[in-house]
Design a protein around this motif. Structure first.
Motif, PDB file in Angstrom:
ATOM      1  N   GLY A 120     -37.757  70.890 -14.050  1.00  0.00           N
ATOM      2  CA  GLY A 120     -37.064  69.614 -14.082  1.00  0.00           C
ATOM      3  C   GLY A 120     -35.554  69.780 -14.081  1.00  0.00           C
ATOM      4  O   GLY A 120     -35.020  70.870 -13.896  1.00  0.00           O
ATOM      5  N   TRP A 121     -34.868  68.679 -14.322  1.00  0.00           N
ATOM      6  CA  TRP A 121     -33.402  68.649 -14.289  1.00  0.00           C
ATOM      7  C   TRP A 121     -32.830  69.125 -15.615  1.00  0.00           C
ATOM      8  O   TRP A 121     -33.343  68.778 -16.670  1.00  0.00           O
ATOM      9  N   ASN A 122     -31.769  69.925 -15.521  1.00  0.00           N
ATOM     10  CA  ASN A 122     -31.097  70.374 -16.730  1.00  0.00           C
ATOM     11  C   ASN A 122     -29.616  70.544 -16.437  1.00  0.00           C
ATOM     12  O   ASN A 122     -29.215  70.772 -15.290  1.00  0.00           O
ATOM     13  N   TYR A 142     -25.887  68.475 -13.255  1.00  0.00           N
ATOM     14  CA  TYR A 142     -27.328  68.659 -13.444  1.00  0.00           C
ATOM     15  C   TYR A 142     -27.943  69.221 -12.166  1.00  0.00           C
ATOM     16  O   TYR A 142     -27.635  68.756 -11.059  1.00  0.00           O
ATOM     17  N   TYR A 144     -31.833  71.163 -10.533  1.00  0.00           N
ATOM     18  CA  TYR A 144     -33.289  71.187 -10.702  1.00  0.00           C
ATOM     19  C   TYR A 144     -33.792  72.627 -10.833  1.00  0.00           C
ATOM     20  O   TYR A 144     -33.479  73.485 -10.004  1.00  0.00           O
ATOM     21  N   PHE A 183     -31.401  77.868 -10.600  1.00  0.00           N
ATOM     22  CA  PHE A 183     -31.822  76.541 -10.172  1.00  0.00           C
ATOM     23  C   PHE A 183     -31.940  76.478  -8.643  1.00  0.00           C
ATOM     24  O   PHE A 183     -31.515  77.388  -7.928  1.00  0.00           O
ATOM     25  N   LYS A 187     -33.412  71.470  -4.044  1.00  0.00           N
ATOM     26  CA  LYS A 187     -34.179  70.425  -4.719  1.00  0.00           C
ATOM     27  C   LYS A 187     -33.273  69.532  -5.579  1.00  0.00           C
ATOM     28  O   LYS A 187     -33.768  68.699  -6.331  1.00  0.00           O
ATOM     29  N   SER A 188     -31.958  69.735  -5.469  1.00  0.00           N
ATOM     30  CA  SER A 188     -31.019  69.098  -6.392  1.00  0.00           C
ATOM     31  C   SER A 188     -30.186  67.983  -5.766  1.00  0.00           C
ATOM     32  O   SER A 188     -29.105  67.658  -6.249  1.00  0.00           O
TER      33      SER A 188
END
Length: 202
Positions: A120-122, A142, A144, A183, A187-188
């Protein structure tokens, strides 16, 4: 510039190529050292296991290409397993060495109440927010993540961004024209496209 994306038989190559297209750059696949002729920016995406990635890169004769590329300080982007495999060894596949370009080991998240994989996102904590690779992203961007393992570099000065998921870990490293991220920029969404734009500007 000419973008090459390494194809070692795994990884979400189409997603990576599409995100570079969104950043205004057309890439082509590199399956052999000869395919890298004329390439100015090299990308190693990664999905799958540390050992499998390392062995396939060696089997296709791409490991020496990556080593020489990075040692020459040419623009290089490693993503997820393509970041992890730059280190010496990993808990995921004890008997298979990584490429050993950086001293350090890839370890699994410790047992805790948090789910593994970290998915998930962080938020990133940037070591040097003014670094051009983070241009246009704000102070705490942020991104992914999807991973169960993360590198622990021996040289802490390599760490360009950290992230916390139970433990604080190196979410990205930077040296010269090398960027490698745990990351997934592809996908971000908008920030991922911005990161790829910043990379191709190196």
């Amino acid at each position: 510039m000419k973008l090459g994306v390494i194809d070692y038989g795994a990884g979400n190559l189409r997603s990576v190529l599409n995100t570079f297209e969104a950043a205004g750059v057309h890439g082509h696949l590199v399956r052999t050292p000869e395919d890298a002729e004329g390439v100015t920016h090299l990308v190693l995406p990664g999905v799958g296991a540390f050992g499998d990635c390392a062995e396939k890169l060696r089997g296709q004769g791409l490991a020496p290409l990556i080593r020489e590329w990075i040692e020459a300080d040419r623009p290089f982007l490693g993503i997820c397993v393509g970041y992890q495999v730059l280190f010496e060894s990993g808990e995921e596949d004890e008997g298979v060495p990584g490429l050993g370009l950086f001293k350090g080991r890839v370890v699994r998240f410790p047992e805790s109440e948090l789910k593994v994989p970290h998915m998930g996102w962080n938020r990133l904590s940037l070591s040097h927010p003014a670094d051009p690779v983070w241009q246009g992203m704000g102070e705490d961007p942020y991104f992914y993540f999807v991973h169960s393992y993360y590198p622990v570099p021996e040289d802490s000065s390599l760490v360009a961004a950290s992230c916390t998921y139970g433990v604080r870990f190196a979410a990205a490293i930077r040296r010269g024209n090398l960027v490698a991220t745990q990351f997934h920029p592809e996908k971000s969404q908008k920030l991922g496209v911005q990161l790829l734009k910043n990379f191709v500007s190196l």
